[in-house]
Design a protein around this motif. Structure first.
Motif, mmCIF file in Angstrom:
data_model
loop_
_atom_site.group_PDB
_atom_site.id
_atom_site.type_symbol
_atom_site.label_atom_id
_atom_site.label_comp_id
_atom_site.label_asym_id
_atom_site.label_seq_id
_atom_site.Cartn_x
_atom_site.Cartn_y
_atom_site.Cartn_z
ATOM 1 N N SER A 169 3.668 -16.865 50.901
ATOM 2 C CA SER A 169 4.248 -18.189 50.677
ATOM 3 C C SER A 169 5.753 -18.041 50.491
ATOM 4 N N ARG A 170 6.502 -18.961 51.121
ATOM 5 C CA ARG A 170 7.960 -18.943 51.008
ATOM 6 C C ARG A 170 8.467 -20.370 50.903
ATOM 7 N N ASN A 171 9.414 -20.572 49.987
ATOM 8 C CA ASN A 171 10.022 -21.885 49.811
ATOM 9 C C ASN A 171 11.537 -21.724 49.793
ATOM 10 N N ASP A 172 12.201 -22.408 50.714
ATOM 11 C CA ASP A 172 13.661 -22.433 50.770
ATOM 12 C C ASP A 172 14.144 -23.776 50.239
ATOM 13 N N LEU A 173 14.968 -23.739 49.205
ATOM 14 C CA LEU A 173 15.447 -24.955 48.572
ATOM 15 C C LEU A 173 16.963 -25.049 48.650
ATOM 16 N N THR A 174 17.440 -26.253 48.838
ATOM 17 C CA THR A 174 18.865 -26.548 48.785
ATOM 18 C C THR A 174 19.071 -27.680 47.791
ATOM 19 N N ASN A 175 19.937 -27.454 46.817
ATOM 20 C CA ASN A 175 20.168 -28.448 45.768
ATOM 21 C C ASN A 175 21.678 -28.588 45.578
ATOM 22 N N ASN A 176 22.301 -29.448 46.367
ATOM 23 C CA ASN A 176 23.755 -29.580 46.391
ATOM 24 C C ASN A 176 24.187 -30.975 45.951
ATOM 25 N N ASN A 205 18.207 -21.628 47.015
ATOM 26 C CA ASN A 205 17.175 -20.837 46.347
ATOM 27 C C ASN A 205 16.116 -20.425 47.355
ATOM 28 N N VAL A 206 15.593 -19.227 47.207
ATOM 29 C CA VAL A 206 14.474 -18.738 48.018
ATOM 30 C C VAL A 206 13.421 -18.177 47.072
ATOM 31 N N ASN A 207 12.201 -18.673 47.211
ATOM 32 C CA ASN A 207 11.089 -18.237 46.368
ATOM 33 C C ASN A 207 10.001 -17.692 47.277
ATOM 34 N N GLN A 208 9.667 -16.393 47.159
ATOM 35 C CA GLN A 208 8.675 -15.760 48.026
ATOM 36 C C GLN A 208 7.566 -15.125 47.189
ATOM 37 N N GLU A 209 6.344 -15.151 47.747
ATOM 38 C CA GLU A 209 5.201 -14.520 47.088
ATOM 39 C C GLU A 209 4.307 -13.871 48.145
ATOM 40 N N PHE A 210 3.761 -12.714 47.797
ATOM 41 C CA PHE A 210 2.671 -12.123 48.580
ATOM 42 C C PHE A 210 1.554 -11.764 47.622
ATOM 43 N N THR A 211 0.332 -12.136 47.983
ATOM 44 C CA THR A 211 -0.814 -11.946 47.087
ATOM 45 C C THR A 211 -1.964 -11.285 47.833
#
Length: 845
Positions: free
Chosen positions: A409-416, A437-443
């Motif tokens: 799972s990967r989430n790329d966020l932009t908060n400007n 922001n980049v949030n990554q997970e491997f399970t």
């Protein structure tokens, strides 16, 4: 990490060995102590669910000698519910048919003759779940199902769902409360985990409210509220777990569903296709929703004491927002054999929120007015998420199965934001905050379960999660013209946060003859963290947690009594950790805290569900005791006059006691009336840090109350109508109280011929132009009174149509999937932002 992988490989090897030792799955197995049958008689039949009419796969069948009571022979049904006992000696027998989740079926006085076949035809098993369907005696689907560790709300009959999102459904689920921004709380706690089809997503970890906006309400089948999760679940969520199950297709053939709607606040379009042929199934779907015409209005009055000066701030704000939400999925499943299945899927989520806010601010220092300032802010809060999974399930015999699941799972966020500062109507300066922001997970996860005798079950498994979070932020300033440059006292920065979790669990279920069910488990999780902020290492120690859980239920006459205890851990999420200094509204600044530690919670619960005539009644009493509580803390800023900084701290403890009451009354077989109420007394206490760095004792307590009702009617000729309303009282915070609000909706729907489609109309909050949320916050160093006005009066038309011809097939064994539910939701449900943003990619308020 090598130790974790070794443990997983060891468990996989065990599963393979169990498969080898078991032999051919689904083969007949005589009950313990059974004599070897040597006759020439034969008994056969088909086992089905009495409610759904579908085959009950792998049910156990045993016959006993009538005269001696001793077992003679046994077998199990196949994946189509069929069974056969051959070589049965002539005589009189009693047959017992059993399967987990169903009442044991007894067939008496079976006479078998040599060389003869006895065909029992269709044998129906009755579910042990206590449902409303048993008392209403109607063909409509049950509204509530009560299980040993969860409550199941069947949402697919919601008339007003068309054109809405998942938050519209969750507002109607017992024990849940959803505010106007879509933030969810369970029994007064926003520390919950939301799963979608038993799967996590990084966008949920970033913002539950934003994730719910991406799920169309009319695609939700059920909502499971798990108040006392077993050891099989990650040890997250002091409040519990919410699992949203979307509609699945188990039909043969090809079909296409078209859903669309439009109103004064938004529009939506959904296309979902399914194809199934034999052992293979493919699904492809997409849903898009646009929000528009949503003005906002706010006011703020705050007084702070900084360096011996009394500073008073008065601010008003007006603005508008619009957004685009999308969710698209491609799924594949294949039955390798009747006892093996493979599932894979890719899901993509999109969220683009844009907001404009105009602030007019007046600051007084020791009662002397300074110059008024005007600030125009454009906020962009965008994200895109991708989830990919591959899951395998192997069944050996009834209730004995092994699964392995993977998820990336990967989430790329932009908060400007971009801000223009005006003085006397002229542009005086500009500010810009860039935050990616980049949030990554491997399970990797594996689970194994097997029955022990007839009334016991043991489960165990292991799981590894590799999580990586990166945030890069810049704060830039410029004059009326020219380029941007960094500001020295608010520099750019980075956060690199790596979190690895290794977990193992075991769980045991035991059901007695007098209808007691015990489900107990133990889970151990070990967490390692390495983090740097601005390339400087953050010293966060590794930690291990032992998490027990016990669920006990007793079936009484028309009632179920439950007692439960569990311990939970709540890790901080990206929005709590991100140190980005967000000054979209400089009077109300937000910032994360990368030094946060996890919080631990002990939960106890006593619940009763009972059918009284045509009324299903559920009441629960619970207590929640949390140490190292993560909560929002507000402090004046001595370097910026009239500003309050909102951040997160481990402040101390929370003690909460409450009750949930829910009732469903079947007024007629076609009309039902729901009533619910949640009452919670909470006490928060600990220490906060003042503006000068000193420690300040903080404590607050009070009662939170919300209640509501829903009336649903299925009328003649395909017409249906539904009304819903709820009130939420003020909510207790550490430094004050947040105001309550009301919400109501009405929906009407007409089914088209042969139920190939429907048209409908729904309206929300149509009697008032806006809803005001009044918040009062206090501390020894400041007071703050704010009002937020939500303009959400709306009406929409909806249309749905089904294309294609399908035929029914027997239900298939579900493939297990990954459940990551160990991270604290980013936003505080009680947070009140005045037109700013939450740090770390949170949505605008």
């Amino acid at each position: 990490m090598k130790r974790y992988l070794s443990f997983l490989l060891l468990l996989l090897a065990f599963g393979a060995q169990a498969q080898f030792q078991q032999g051919a799955p689904g083969s007949g197995t005589a009950p313990a102590g059974a004599s070897v049958a040597q006759g020439t008689g034969r008994i056969s039949g088909i086992i089905v669910d009495s409610t759904a009419g579908k085959a009950v796969e792998f049910a156990s069948v045993a016959i006993y000698n009538k005269a001696t009571g001793k077992p003679v022979d046994g077998t199990s049904a196949d994946d189509k519910g069929k069974f056969a006992l051959s070589k049965v000696p002539a005589g009189s027998y009693k047959m017992l048919i059993s399967f987990l989740g169903f009442q044991t079926k007894t067939i008496d006085n079976l006479e078998v003759a040599d060389g003869k076949s006895l065909d029992l035809g269709t044998v129906k098993l009755v579910s042990t779940a206590k449902t409303l369907e048993e008392v209403t005696v109607t063909g409509q689907k049950a509204l509530i199902e009560e299980k040993v560790d969860r409550l199941v709300y069947n949402a697919d009959k919601d008339i007003a769902a068309k054109g809405g999102d998942a938050s519209d459904i969750l507002r109607k689920v017992p024990m849940l409360t959803v505010d106007l921004d879509g933030n969810v709380s369970l029994r007064g706690s926003s520390n919950i985990r939301v799963l979608i089809n038993n799967k996590p997503s990084t966008i949920v970890a970033s913002s539950v409210a934003d994730a719910l906006k991406q799920i169309p309400a009319d695609q939700i089948q059920t909502v499971e509220v798990i108040t006392s999760p077993s050891a099989k679940y990650d040890a997250e969520g002091s409040g519990g777990i919410i699992n949203i199950i979307t509609k699945k297709n188990s039909l043969q053939g090809l079909n296409l569903n078209v859903d669309t709607g439009a109103g004064n606040r938004g529009a939506m379009l959904g296309l979902n296709g399914n194809y199934r042929k034999g052992k293979m199934g493919i699904s492809l779907g997409g849903f898009g929703r646009a929000n528009y015409n949503t003005p906002t209005k706010s006011s703020l009055e705050q007084t702070s004491l900084v360096n011996g000066n009394t500073i008073k701030t008065s601010q008003t704000g007006t603005g508008n927002s619009n957004g685009m939400f999308g969710r698209y999925n491609l799924g594949f499943d294949y039955d390798i054999s009747k006892n093996q299945s493979l599932t894979a899927g890719v899901r993509y989520g999109l969220r683009n929120m844009n907001q404009t806010q105009d602030y007019l601010t007046q600051i007084y220092t020791n009662a002397v007015a300074g110059s008024a300032s005007n600030r125009n802010v454009d906020t962009k809060n965008h994200s895109n998420t991708i989830d990919a999974n591959v899951d395998y399930l192997r069944t050996f015999k009834p209730q004995q199965e092994w699964s392995i699941s993977t998820l990336y799972s990967r989430n790329d966020l932009t908060n400007n934001f971009d801000a223009n500062i005006l003085e006397s109507g002229s542009l005086a300066g500009r500010q810009r905050n860039l935050n990616g922001n980049v949030n990554q997970e491997f399970t990797l996860q594996t689970d194994y379960q097997t029955p022990i005798k007839k009334n016991q079950m043991i489960e165990f498994g292991a799981k590894g999660i590799l999580r990586k979070v990166n945030s890069d932020y810049q704060y830039l300033v410029a004059g009326p013209t020219g380029g941007y440059s960094p500001q020295e006292n608010n520099p750019s920065g980075t956060l690199d946060y790596n979190q690895n979790i290794a977990a193992a669990y075991t769980a045991y279920t035991y059901t007695t003859a007098n209808k007691y069910t015990l489900k107990a488990g133990l889970r151990y999780e070990y967490t390692t963290i390495s983090a740097t902020a601005n390339h400087t290492e953050i010293n966060i120690p590794n930690y291990g947690n032992l998490v027990p859980s016990i669920n006990l239920s007793k079936q009484l006459k028309g009632a179920t009594l439950k007692l439960a205890y569990n311990r939970r851990i709540q890790r901080p999420g990206i929005q709590q950790l991100n140190p980005n200094f967000n000054t979209a509204n400089p009077q109300n600044i937000s910032m994360g805290n990368p030094y946060l530690n996890p919080e631990l919670t002990d939960n106890v619960e006593l619940g009763l569900s009972k059918n009284i005539g045509k009324t299903f009644f559920n009441v629960a009493f619970f207590g929640r005791f949390t140490d190292n509580l993560i909560t929002q803390v507000r402090t004046p800023i001595d370097t910026l006059a009239g500003s309050i900084l909102t951040t997160y701290q481990n402040i101390g403890s929370e003690h909460a006691f409450g009750t949930n009451i829910f009732a469903n009354i079947a007024l007629t077989p076609k009309i039902s009336w729901n009533l619910f109420s949640n009452i919670l007394h909470t006490t928060l206490q600990g220490k906060t840090t003042g503006v000068d760095g000193t420690s300040i004792d903080a404590k607050n307590s009070g009662v939170n109350v919300d209640f509501g009702s829903m009336l649903s009617a299925q009328l003649k000729n395909g017409w249906g109508i539904q009304g819903f309303g709820m009130m939420r009282g003020p909510q207790v915070q550490l430094q004050g109280r947040m105001g309550g609000f009301g919400f109501y909706s009405v929906g009407v729907r007409k089914d088209l011929a042969n139920k190939k489609g429907s048209i409908g109309i729904a309206a929300e909050n149509f009697l008032t132009s806006n809803i005001r949320i009044h918040t009062e916050l206090t501390s020894p160093q400041f007071t703050q009174v704010s009002n937020m006005y939500m303009y959400n009066r709306g009406i929409r038309l909806t249309f749905t149509y089904k294309i294609g011809k399908m035929s029914m097939e027997p239900s298939r064994k579900k493939t297990k999937s990954v459940n990551n539910d160990d991270v604290k939701e980013g936003g505080d449900q009680n947070q009140q932002q005045q037109g700013g943003q939450q740090s770390g990619g949170g949505r605008s308020r």
